[in-house]
Design an enzyme around this catalytic site. Structure first.
Site, PDB file in Angstrom:
ATOM      1  N   GLY A 214      45.193  41.670  19.334  1.00 34.70           N
ATOM      2  CA  GLY A 214      43.773  41.609  19.006  1.00 34.70           C
ATOM      3  C   GLY A 214      43.483  42.273  17.676  1.00 34.70           C
ATOM      4  O   GLY A 214      44.362  42.377  16.812  1.00 34.70           O
ATOM      5  N   SER A 215      42.269  42.758  17.528  1.00 38.08           N
ATOM      6  CA  SER A 215      41.830  43.297  16.246  1.00 38.08           C
ATOM      7  C   SER A 215      42.533  44.599  15.920  1.00 38.08           C
ATOM      8  O   SER A 215      42.820  45.423  16.800  1.00 38.08           O
ATOM      9  CB  SER A 215      40.314  43.516  16.245  1.00 38.08           C
ATOM     10  OG  SER A 215      39.987  44.718  16.904  1.00 38.08           O
ATOM     11  N   GLU A 235      49.868  43.751  18.003  1.00 39.36           N
ATOM     12  CA  GLU A 235      49.918  42.544  17.184  1.00 39.36           C
ATOM     13  C   GLU A 235      48.517  42.246  16.676  1.00 39.36           C
ATOM     14  O   GLU A 235      47.618  41.927  17.446  1.00 39.36           O
ATOM     15  CB  GLU A 235      50.447  41.357  17.995  1.00 39.36           C
ATOM     16  CG  GLU A 235      50.619  40.087  17.181  1.00 39.36           C
ATOM     17  CD  GLU A 235      51.043  38.908  18.041  1.00 39.36           C
ATOM     18  OE1 GLU A 235      50.361  37.868  17.991  1.00 39.36           O
ATOM     19  OE2 GLU A 235      52.043  39.039  18.777  1.00 39.36           O
ATOM     20  N   CYS A 269      46.492  34.270  14.005  1.00 41.57           N
ATOM     21  CA  CYS A 269      46.806  35.460  13.209  1.00 41.57           C
ATOM     22  C   CYS A 269      47.719  35.169  12.028  1.00 41.57           C
ATOM     23  O   CYS A 269      47.832  35.983  11.115  1.00 41.57           O
ATOM     24  CB  CYS A 269      47.415  36.548  14.085  1.00 41.57           C
ATOM     25  SG  CYS A 269      48.909  36.053  14.958  1.00 41.57           S
TER      26      CYS A 269
END
Length: 464
Positions: A214-215, A235, A269
């Site tokens: 995520g962020s 990640e 991403c």
């Protein structure tokens, strides 16, 4: 009254389902369940049983693939063709997890190399690391769940899984399938909760491993609050820079880069975001790239002809529109796109030479926008490509092996694709960001290894 989360079809904002959220009072029971399973070694799931469970789960997933595709589209808005590819990858990921169980092993440590180590034999074994807490992202709701859940099952770890609040249905479907396949009660707990409750869960000392997708802001914050000894894999995102040299093969490159830039509306991403093109071919590149982008079909993700679906929320459409307008005001040339189509969709957009200070240059766009930057010096292009704090996957297009090797060496990335886009991934390869983009490496076998720890056994005997 219990708090709930509403699952919304991103394309038309229709309600798919409303599910209850747990409150903080449930956290203790969840952790106790997982922790008690881990400390009770007599009842750990043996390797052969873990293989049976995962193999059966993969078969069930295959039989229900259309249902899983429908669920993924409904909650995530990814077009049918791409959601189908995700479900096939997820099935393969479960199979890979089962296959890798036979490779979880230790090694003998050489002894007798010094007088003190005579009559000693020593070897390592691998054990489950303990309770795994997994927090996932919205953009690949089933495949990411597989990378965090199936790997934990393979490693022999109880897992607490928190899916993204907007896309929990795929993770819940996977949990039901694993239960049907024979996973004992409590070894997987899917938790729908707010961020504050999730933080309580993952920072508890009974959690041995956090896997977070995520962020960066949330991931690094959680890592800073973990209990001593809790390991983590994070990640996050990147800006996926690409170097295009003058000898690149246009027939291969253009479709690759279009797919890499606009797959899932750029909500990946490692989406192609920044393309540095040799000045000698930039006009030709812009013509062919923009022509291909204009042919992309934007629409309902359930339509099998759709190439680009909706963004996850209307708020994201607003943000992408603001960033594009800002870039144009600050000097970028709009080549194609640049406008919202609806409250939930945005035109695939190509910008030429935005300012290095514009948000589209400084941050991960996570939308259907690709920026082109002409260059005359490859060294300067690589320097700019490396300038951000985020470093994940990158690419170079050239037929010159020396140029490819030079760019691969100098690009700051965990992976450099030569003559393919930055979004290339197969689930058995190492995958992850470096620096601000993440910590540790994903990929089925790599994650399983992260979820184990070594134990050294040393025997002393005069008979040795």
């Amino acid at each position: 009254m219990k708090n709930t989360t509403k699952i919304i079809f991103p394309y038309d904002q229709s309600l798919i389902k409303e599910l209850p959220l747990i409150d903080k009072g449930n956290v203790e029971n969840i952790l106790t369940t997982a922790y008690n399973l881990f400390i009770d070694q007599q009842n750990w799931i043996p390797a052969f049983k873990r293989i049976e469970i995962l193999e059966k789960a993969a078969l069930i997933m295959k039989d229900r693939s259309e249902e899983l595709i429908h669920i993924a589209i409904s909650e995530g808005g990814k077009p049918y063709k791409d959601s189908k590819a995700e479900i096939l990858r997820a099935i393969k990921g479960v199979k890979l997890s089962a296959e890798y169980i036979s490779h979880i092993k230790g090694e003998q440590i050489p002894m007798g190399l010094t007088e003190a180590s005579v009559n000693i034999i020593a070897f390592t074994s691998k054990e489950p690391i303990g309770v795994v807490a997994a927090i996932s992202a919205f953009n690949h709701p089933l495949n990411l769940a597989v990378h965090q859940i199936a790997t934990a099952v393979a490693a022999g770890c109880p897992v607490i899984f928190k899916p993204a609040s907007s896309t929990p249905l795929s993770g819940l479907a996977l949990a039901d399938i694993l239960k049907e396949a024979g996973l004992p009660e409590g070894w997987l707990q899917v938790v729908l909760c707010d961020n504050e409750t999730a933080e309580m869960l993952v920072t508890d000392p009974r959690v041995n491993f956090l896997t977070f997708i995520g962020s960066a802001k949330v991931g690094w914050s959680l890592k800073s609050k973990l209990s001593p000894g809790t390991r983590a894999a994070l990640e996050h995102g990147g800006a996926a820079p690409v170097i295009v040299e003058s000898d690149a093969d246009f027939s291969e490159m253009i479709p690759d880069l279009v797919k890499g830039g606009f797959y899932h509306a750029g909500q990946v991403c490692v989406s192609v975001q920044k393309i540095y093109v040799n000045q000698e071919i930039v006009d030709q590149f812009l013509d062919q790239f923009s022509e291909a982008v204009q042919k992309l079909i934007v629409g309902n993700p359930f339509d099998e002809n759709t190439d680009v679906g909706s963004l996850i929320t209307p708020k994201e459409v607003n943000r992408v529109e603001d960033w594009v307008n800002e870039a144009i005001e600050e000097g970028a040339k709009l080549i194609t796109g640049g406008e919202r189509i609806s409250d939930t969709t945005f035109q695939p957009t190509v910008l030429l030479n935005p300012s290095e200070d514009s948000k589209v240059s400084k941050h991960e766009i996570f939308g259907p926008v690709v920026c082109i930057y002409p260059f005359s010096s490859r060294e300067e292009a690589i320097k700019k490509a490396n300038a951000l704090e985020v470093h994940f996957q990158s690419a170079v297009f050239t037929k010159n092996i020396d140029v490819a090797l030079d760019a691969t060496k100098k690009l700051n990335a965990t992976a450099v694709m030569v003559n393919d886009n930055t979004a290339f991934r197969v689930d058995w390869m190492p995958f992850g960001g470096r620096d601000a983009s993440g910590l540790g490496m994903g990929g089925i076998s790599y994650t399983i290894n992260e979820m184990t720890r070594e134990k050294l056994m040393v025997f002393k005997s005069k008979s040795l």
